[in-house]
Each structure stands twice: as C-alpha cells, then as structure tokens.
Design an enzyme around this catalytic site. Structure first.
Site, PDB file in Angstrom:
ATOM      1  N   GLU A 225       0.846  -1.190   0.000  1.00 38.23           N
ATOM      2  CA  GLU A 225       0.000   0.000   0.000  1.00 38.23           C
ATOM      3  C   GLU A 225       0.880   1.238   0.000  1.00 38.23           C
ATOM      4  OE1 GLU A 225       0.026  -1.976   2.845  1.00 38.23           O
ATOM      5  OE2 GLU A 225       0.970  -0.637   4.311  1.00 38.23           O
ATOM      6  N   ASP A 226       0.247   2.379  -0.119  1.00 36.53           N
ATOM      7  CA  ASP A 226       0.961   3.648  -0.068  1.00 36.53           C
ATOM      8  C   ASP A 226       1.276   4.024   1.376  1.00 36.53           C
ATOM      9  OD1 ASP A 226       1.178   4.276  -2.715  1.00 36.53           O
ATOM     10  OD2 ASP A 226       0.281   6.281  -2.453  1.00 36.53           O
ATOM     11  N   LYS A 227       2.224   4.938   1.491  1.00 35.75           N
ATOM     12  CA  LYS A 227       2.539   5.479   2.809  1.00 35.75           C
ATOM     13  C   LYS A 227       1.294   6.095   3.451  1.00 35.75           C
ATOM     14  CE  LYS A 227       5.903   8.540   5.002  1.00 35.75           C
ATOM     15  NZ  LYS A 227       7.083   9.393   4.825  1.00 35.75           N
ATOM     16  N   SER A 229      -1.811   5.249   2.938  1.00 29.02           N
ATOM     17  CA  SER A 229      -2.962   4.330   3.027  1.00 29.02           C
ATOM     18  C   SER A 229      -3.140   3.778   4.432  1.00 29.02           C
ATOM     19  CB  SER A 229      -2.763   3.139   2.091  1.00 29.02           C
ATOM     20  OG  SER A 229      -2.616   3.543   0.772  1.00 29.02           O
ATOM     21  N   LYS A 347      -3.472   3.576  -8.251  1.00 29.50           N
ATOM     22  CA  LYS A 347      -3.316   4.927  -8.822  1.00 29.50           C
ATOM     23  C   LYS A 347      -3.389   4.882 -10.346  1.00 29.50           C
ATOM     24  CE  LYS A 347      -0.459   6.964  -5.242  1.00 29.50           C
ATOM     25  NZ  LYS A 347       0.965   7.108  -4.961  1.00 29.50           N
TER      26      LYS A 347
END
Ligand SMILES: [Zn+2]
Ligand SMILES: [Zn+2]
Length: 380
Positions: A225-227, A229, A347
């Site tokens: 996941e993203d930072k 998220s 994304k």
C-alpha cells in the site's frame, strides 16, 4: 585366531615407531573390531606400555578438548536451541600425519582423526548440555577452529507469519536499507540491514529483534500500500524470515506497535515459494473535473470483464473486480469501493495509465487518486 589377536602385533609394530594416544591408536582398529570406543581399545592395546611422548598424530589434542568444549558453551550461552551440529577445522599437519600412518600400515576404511575429534567434541557437548546432536538440520551449527582456537556459531533461521493493521496514515510499508551496506548487514546497522525503524517493516523487525534477537529480517508481503494508506479489517498478511535468531519461540500472538496492530503471529516452516493469491477490498478517494451521475453508473460495468494491466516490461495481467460501490462526495470528488484481485495498481487504475479500462476512461473525464485505504485483505 581372533581379530584382536591379529591386530595386536600390528598395533605394537606401530607403537614401536610412533607414540600414539589411546584415541588415535584405538581409531586405527576399532572399525575392524566393531568397537565404539577408540579410547578404550587404545588403552587395552597399549597395556602396560607407558610413553611420555606426545601423540605423533594429534599432539595430544584429545586431552585438550575440554578447552574447546568451553568455547562452544560460551558461544552458545545466549541461544535457545534443542539440536546442534558440529564442524571442525584442524591443523593440516595433523591430517598429514594421520594420512602417513594410514597409508604406511595400509589401514583402510577407518575414521579420520578429524572425524574422531568432531565426534568427541559433539559427544562432550551433548553430555554437558543434554541437547540433541543433529548433523542434517540442527538449530545451531558450531564451527570449532582447533587451529586458531576459535568457535563460530550459526543459528538456523526461523520464519513467522502474521498480519498488520495500520490505523494511522504516513507509515511506509518498507524500510530503506542501511546506506552503508545496502541491506546486507554491517557493523553500522548492527547487522540488521536497516538502521531506522519507522516503517511497518522497521517496526515489526525491531519488535522481533527485541524478542528473538537475530540479524536481518526478510519480509514477504501479501500486497502493498501507499505510505498514506490505511490497512483496516483483519490486516495485511506477511511472512518474515529472521536470520540467526537467539530464541526460536515467540509467546506473543499479537502486539500493538504504536499505530500498527500485529495479529495472528505464528511460526511457519517457510515463506511461500510462489506469490499467494488474495483479494482486497479497497476504498479509493477520487477527484475529477466534473461528475456526471450517468457516467458514474457505468462504473458498475467493471464487474463484467477483468481489468487488464500492462507493465513497462511488456508483462500483461488481468485482475477481476468482484464488487463496485461508489458515492459522490462533492461536485468534484467521489469515493469508489471495490473488491478486486490482489495486485491491482490503484493509482494507475484511476488515471488509466496502462490499465484498461481505467476510471478516467469510464467516466470520460480525467481522474486522480487522492488516497486509498484497504478495508480488508483475504487470502484465497
Ligand atoms: Zn592422538
Ligand atoms: Zn549496514
């Protein structure tokens, strides 16, 4: 004439030329007589023959094994283990002299002096510690260097699985490797391969290092996941292999590490060899220029056909989408909640960058992903 009677004159012939300790003398004949103790046989063969000379082969090394046993005990004092194996390094001159005797008297099929020293050390360690000798897959492996009087120790890696939930934004999944060694482990990073502990990887590693010791911790993530998220629900599964652990058992099944919650912690035999298949429920916040409700409705069609993802490498993959929900939040913002096959790049899925169909394409207006959270992850 018994085997012993045949051997005895040969033994005395050798002893006339070479002084040998009980262990070395006995070893030359014990296999032939099917005896297990070289030392006792050596003693018997020598009878009253006393010699003050040092053993020609080993220079009385067998009498000094206590010293090396102590090195082994010291080296292993911080470790928890149930089985061990031993390897040794001995002076080449000892091996050479052993070979001389063996070839001169044509003694075939007997153990080498190195084999015997190794076995004696392993037995002595077992008597002292009550641990089990295992030469195939031991918890601890000693390398006793009798030449330089050193003892090295390696402990078998352990692998754990677990899940983490992340309830605060701003924590990266992965930790940047130590800049000095690029993650291999060095003195600067205390052989951990990482020197900071502010990511999911770093925080879990730090916890494991504290509880179990060890050098590097190598993770296998089930998705990423993203930072920014969140990871909610039962959390994201992971596997972690810990090299050189001091302890081999973890009592804690779960642990709260600031805004991370680690659950389902358990020992497993190894990390999965092939990627695990999983589904993710994801909530995506999307911004666009103008939302036309009719077009939003078309998002439901995502369930009909898999989304195709193209990689720069030329690789093509398909990801199924099992459920779609959307909600208009304002004139230019909406949220999309989907359940999809794991590994869909969110994304790029929103912008439509090498992902077909992308959200922008479907609603006919350029879209941007503001943030995305994982509501749950299920392993198939
Ligand atoms: Zn000897
Ligand atoms: Zn380093």
């Amino acid at each position: 004439m018994s085997d012993y009677q045949k051997i005895s004159p040969v033994a005395h012939q050798i002893l006339k030329k070479y002084a040998l300790c009980d262990n070395c003398l006995g070893r030359l004949f014990s296999k032939k007589l099917h005896l297990s103790s070289n030392k006792l046989l050596g003693k018997k063969l020598k009878k009253n023959l006393k010699s003050s000379q040092k053993c020609y082969i080993c220079k009385n090394l067998f009498e000094n094994l206590e010293h090396f046993l102590k090195l082994m005990l010291d080296a292993s004092s911080d470790y928890s283990f149930s089985s061990y194996g031993v390897g040794t390094i001995i002076k080449p001159s000892i091996v050479d002299r052993d070979d001389i005797i063996r070839s001169k008297y044509k003694l075939r099929g007997i153990d080498s002096v190195k084999t015997d020293i190794t076995r004696e050390l392993a037995k002595a360690f077992s008597r002292k510690t009550r641990k089990t000798i295992d030469f195939l897959n031991p918890d601890l492996t000693f390398t006793v260097n009798l030449k330089d009087e050193l003892c090295q120790l390696r402990s078998k890696s352990i692998t754990l699985s677990g899940r983490y939930a992340k309830t605060l934004r701003g924590i990266s999944q992965k930790q940047k490797p130590c800049s000095n060694c690029s993650g291999k482990g060095c003195r600067v990073c205390n052989f951990h391969g990482i020197s900071k502990f502010d990511s999911v990887e770093g925080k879990i590693s730090q916890f494991l290092f504290e509880k179990l010791g060890g050098t590097t911790a190598k993770f296998t993530w089930i998705g990423g996941e993203d930072k920014s998220s969140l990871v909610l629900g039962s959390g994201r599964p992971f596997f972690v292999k810990l090299q050189n652990p001091l302890k081999r058992k973890l009592k804690a099944k779960s642990k709260k590490l600031d805004s991370l919650k680690i659950t389902n912690l358990k020992m497993v035999s190894e990390s999965p060899k092939t990627p695990l298949k999983f589904n993710s429920s994801i909530e995506v916040k999307i911004s666009t220029n103008d939302i036309v409700p009719k077009k939003l409705k078309k998002l439901k069609d995502l369930k009909k056909n898999p989304v195709v993802v193209y990689e720069k490498s030329g690789k093509r993959s398909e990801k199924k989408i099992f459920s779609v929900k959307y909600k208009k939040n304002s004139k230019k913002n909406f949220s999309l909640t989907i359940k999809a096959e794991g590994g869909l790049p969110i994304k790029r899925f929103v912008t439509g960058d090498d992902v077909s169909p992308g959200i922008s394409q479907i609603i006919g207006s350029s879209c941007k992903c503001q943030e995305f959270d994982f509501l749950d992850i299920e392993v198939k």
